[in-house]
Design an enzyme around this catalytic site. Structure first.
Site, PDB file in Angstrom:
ATOM      1  N   ASN A 164      38.070  42.795  47.171  1.00 41.94           N
ATOM      2  CA  ASN A 164      39.179  42.230  46.406  1.00 41.94           C
ATOM      3  C   ASN A 164      40.375  42.048  47.347  1.00 41.94           C
ATOM      4  O   ASN A 164      40.942  43.031  47.825  1.00 41.94           O
ATOM      5  CB  ASN A 164      39.508  43.217  45.276  1.00 41.94           C
ATOM      6  CG  ASN A 164      40.709  42.811  44.446  1.00 41.94           C
ATOM      7  OD1 ASN A 164      41.495  41.958  44.848  1.00 41.94           O
ATOM      8  ND2 ASN A 164      40.871  43.439  43.296  1.00 41.94           N
TER       9      ASN A 164
ATOM     10  N   CYS B 270      47.518  39.717  42.097  1.00 48.81           N
ATOM     11  CA  CYS B 270      46.294  38.918  42.274  1.00 48.81           C
ATOM     12  C   CYS B 270      46.399  37.534  41.636  1.00 48.81           C
ATOM     13  O   CYS B 270      45.534  36.682  41.849  1.00 48.81           O
ATOM     14  CB  CYS B 270      45.100  39.671  41.710  1.00 48.81           C
ATOM     15  SG  CYS B 270      45.022  41.341  42.313  1.00 48.81           S
TER      16      CYS B 270
ATOM     17  N   HIS C 297      39.722  34.977  40.594  1.00 52.59           N
ATOM     18  CA  HIS C 297      40.064  36.109  41.453  1.00 52.59           C
ATOM     19  C   HIS C 297      38.824  36.996  41.610  1.00 52.59           C
ATOM     20  O   HIS C 297      38.132  37.289  40.634  1.00 52.59           O
ATOM     21  CB  HIS C 297      41.230  36.882  40.825  1.00 52.59           C
ATOM     22  CG  HIS C 297      41.495  38.176  41.498  1.00 52.59           C
ATOM     23  ND1 HIS C 297      41.582  38.296  42.864  1.00 52.59           N
ATOM     24  CD2 HIS C 297      41.672  39.429  40.992  1.00 52.59           C
ATOM     25  CE1 HIS C 297      41.805  39.549  43.168  1.00 52.59           C
ATOM     26  NE2 HIS C 297      41.862  40.266  42.059  1.00 52.59           N
TER      27      HIS C 297
HETATM   28  O1  UT7 Z   1      42.679  42.926  41.532  1.00 55.55           O
HETATM   29  C1  UT7 Z   1      43.277  43.418  40.395  1.00 55.55           C
HETATM   30  C2  UT7 Z   1      42.361  43.439  39.297  1.00 55.55           C
HETATM   31  N1  UT7 Z   1      41.510  44.598  39.392  1.00 55.55           N
HETATM   32  C3  UT7 Z   1      40.388  44.662  38.725  1.00 55.55           C
HETATM   33  O2  UT7 Z   1      40.035  43.703  38.094  1.00 55.55           O
HETATM   34  C4  UT7 Z   1      39.597  45.933  38.719  1.00 55.55           C
HETATM   35  C5  UT7 Z   1      38.962  46.124  37.374  1.00 55.55           C
HETATM   36  N2  UT7 Z   1      38.180  47.326  37.275  1.00 55.55           N
HETATM   37  C6  UT7 Z   1      36.996  47.517  37.880  1.00 55.55           C
HETATM   38  O3  UT7 Z   1      36.542  46.660  38.613  1.00 55.55           O
HETATM   39  C7  UT7 Z   1      36.216  48.767  37.581  1.00 55.55           C
HETATM   40  O4  UT7 Z   1      36.829  49.486  36.516  1.00 55.55           O
HETATM   41  C8  UT7 Z   1      36.075  49.711  38.823  1.00 55.55           C
HETATM   42  C9  UT7 Z   1      35.120  49.088  39.837  1.00 55.55           C
HETATM   43  C10 UT7 Z   1      37.415  49.957  39.452  1.00 55.55           C
HETATM   44  C11 UT7 Z   1      35.467  51.044  38.376  1.00 55.55           C
HETATM   45  O5  UT7 Z   1      34.227  50.840  37.738  1.00 55.55           O
HETATM   46  P1  UT7 Z   1      33.892  51.597  36.371  1.00 55.55           P
HETATM   47  O6  UT7 Z   1      32.542  51.194  35.980  1.00 55.55           O
HETATM   48  O7  UT7 Z   1      35.024  51.322  35.418  1.00 55.55           O
HETATM   49  O8  UT7 Z   1      33.851  53.111  36.853  1.00 55.55           O
HETATM   50  P2  UT7 Z   1      34.746  54.342  36.363  1.00 55.55           P
HETATM   51  O9  UT7 Z   1      36.104  54.266  36.935  1.00 55.55           O
HETATM   52  O10 UT7 Z   1      34.577  54.514  34.897  1.00 55.55           O
HETATM   53  O11 UT7 Z   1      33.956  55.513  37.058  1.00 55.55           O
HETATM   54  C12 UT7 Z   1      32.632  55.867  36.648  1.00 55.55           C
HETATM   55  C13 UT7 Z   1      32.165  57.051  37.493  1.00 55.55           C
HETATM   56  C14 UT7 Z   1      33.158  58.214  37.497  1.00 55.55           C
HETATM   57  O12 UT7 Z   1      32.405  59.408  37.503  1.00 55.55           O
HETATM   58  P3  UT7 Z   1      32.159  60.248  36.173  1.00 55.55           P
HETATM   59  O13 UT7 Z   1      33.522  60.608  35.679  1.00 55.55           O
HETATM   60  O14 UT7 Z   1      31.433  59.314  35.231  1.00 55.55           O
HETATM   61  O15 UT7 Z   1      31.348  61.396  36.623  1.00 55.55           O
HETATM   62  C15 UT7 Z   1      33.879  58.062  38.807  1.00 55.55           C
HETATM   63  O16 UT7 Z   1      34.374  59.287  39.313  1.00 55.55           O
HETATM   64  O17 UT7 Z   1      32.036  56.640  38.863  1.00 55.55           O
HETATM   65  C16 UT7 Z   1      32.785  57.537  39.706  1.00 55.55           C
HETATM   66  N3  UT7 Z   1      33.301  56.766  40.830  1.00 55.55           N
HETATM   67  C17 UT7 Z   1      32.607  56.609  41.976  1.00 55.55           C
HETATM   68  N4  UT7 Z   1      31.399  57.036  42.360  1.00 55.55           N
HETATM   69  C18 UT7 Z   1      30.978  56.671  43.583  1.00 55.55           C
HETATM   70  C19 UT7 Z   1      34.491  56.094  40.928  1.00 55.55           C
HETATM   71  N5  UT7 Z   1      34.578  55.495  42.125  1.00 55.55           N
HETATM   72  C20 UT7 Z   1      33.423  55.789  42.789  1.00 55.55           C
HETATM   73  C21 UT7 Z   1      32.933  55.453  44.050  1.00 55.55           C
HETATM   74  N6  UT7 Z   1      31.712  55.904  44.413  1.00 55.55           N
HETATM   75  N7  UT7 Z   1      33.613  54.688  44.926  1.00 55.55           N
END
Ligand code: UT7
Length: 305
Positions: free
Chosen positions: A259, A104, A229
């Protein structure tokens, strides 16, 4: 820029994996993204974006002295996307033409590579492209990644000028937080440790921005737009708060494209120019961060003579 034809909304994805518009919008700011349709690919996107950039710059193809394309998702390891663009647009043959992989951060790495290649070619131009077909690499059963990414391409024509500031900051930590295994018989998929990448990003962006400003001896007030980005709206909001910055200077368009990795910064630049928000003479900062745990920033004048 080049936008692929297939619009995929959050509701569309909720029919494929267990997700919903509310989760995706509030956690990422993404509402829809675009995927290549059957006639499109990274090649068609890169060619269209490059053609549009050359036309917008009003230069002749013969005035180009390098082509650099940032990508991680081209279908072939060789020929490079840049070589395909060179052939299809009948660009000069006696110039360096290559792809760059810095995920990225790729477009900004590409700018710096092109700047190096332009040295000694005063008066000539470089073509820098960021292009991705990430839909090809997505595991559509993994809701933690398949809702995040999209396809697209953006490109810019650059020239070395005497006037105006130009600073870059490039770096990498070396890391496996985002991976795409490639080139084997298995289908490659994007895997990401989102939480750790988030922490990395909110640390890297302000550091990058502050080092650019220090190097140029400028403050954020001197900057017309910061083009980051487009991974997650919350990352940008966090940085705006940390920097006590004016949020209107931090453009966001992940709601429409998701993204798009190396394509996100040049796509945002093209939109800002098309809307008239970025004008010739404006001072811009671009910041990328991502796979490999790379980061990159550039401070430059748009349309400087
Ligand atoms: O381009 C390269 C650079 N990339 C980035 O900058 C990405 C950086 N990271 C992020 O943007 C975020 O960490 C994400 C958007 C990828 C994830 O968001 P988060 O707030 O960190 O969520 P998480 O991974 O901690 O997940 C929280 C909850 C989990 O459930 P439990 O364990 O709390 O019950 C996940 O299973 O959300 C759940 N979850 C979803 N729920 C509905 C994960 N993906 C989804 C989804 N829909 N698509």
């Amino acid at each position: 820029m080049a936008k692929p034809g297939k619009v995929v909304t959050n509701d569309d994805l909720s029919k494929i994996v267990e997700t919903n518009d509310e989760w995706i919008s509030t956690r990422t700011g993404i509402k829809e993204r675009r995927f290549c349709n059957e006639e499109e690919s990274a090649y068609t996107l890169a060619i269209d974006a490059a053609r549009n950039a050359i036309e917008a710059a009003g230069i002749k193809k013969e005035e180009l002295s390098c082509v650099v394309c940032a990508t991680v998702s081209a279908r072939f390891i060789t020929p490079s996307l840049s070589c395909i663009v060179q052939k299809e647009l009948e660009l000069p043959e006696d110039i360096p033409v290559l792809d760059v992989n810095a995920a990225c951060s790729g477009f900004i790495y590409g700018l710096e590579v092109a700047r190096g290649l332009l040295n000694g070619n005063q008066g000539k131009y470089g073509l820098v492209i960021g292009c991705e077909e990430l839909s090809r690499l997505m595991d559509m059963t993994d809701r933690s990644t398949c809702v995040l990414f999209g396809d697209g391409a953006g490109a810019a024509v650059i020239k070395l000028v005497e006037s105006g500031p130009y600073e870059t900051v490039l770096g990498a930590r070396g890391g496996y937080e985002i991976t795409v295994e490639g080139a084997g018989p298995e289908v490659s998929h994007i895997k990401m440790d989102g939480k750790n990448v988030f922490k990395f990003a909110v640390d890297a962006i302000p550091k990058c921005l502050n080092s650019l400003l220090d190097k140029a001896e400028l403050s954020l007030d001197d900057i017309d737009q910061v083009i980051c980005h487009q991974a997650n709206a919350r990352i940008l909001d966090h940085c705006v708060k940390k920097l006590k910055a004016d949020p209107s200077k931090f453009y966001k368009n992940m709601d429409k494209y998701g993204n798009t990795s190396a394509a996100s910064v040049p796509m945002a630049l093209c939109e800002l120019v098309n809307m008239g928000t970025v004008k010739a003479g404006d001072t811009l900062i671009m910041v990328g961060f991502g796979g490999g745990l790379t980061w990159a920033g550039a401070l430059l004048k748009y349309g400087a003579k």
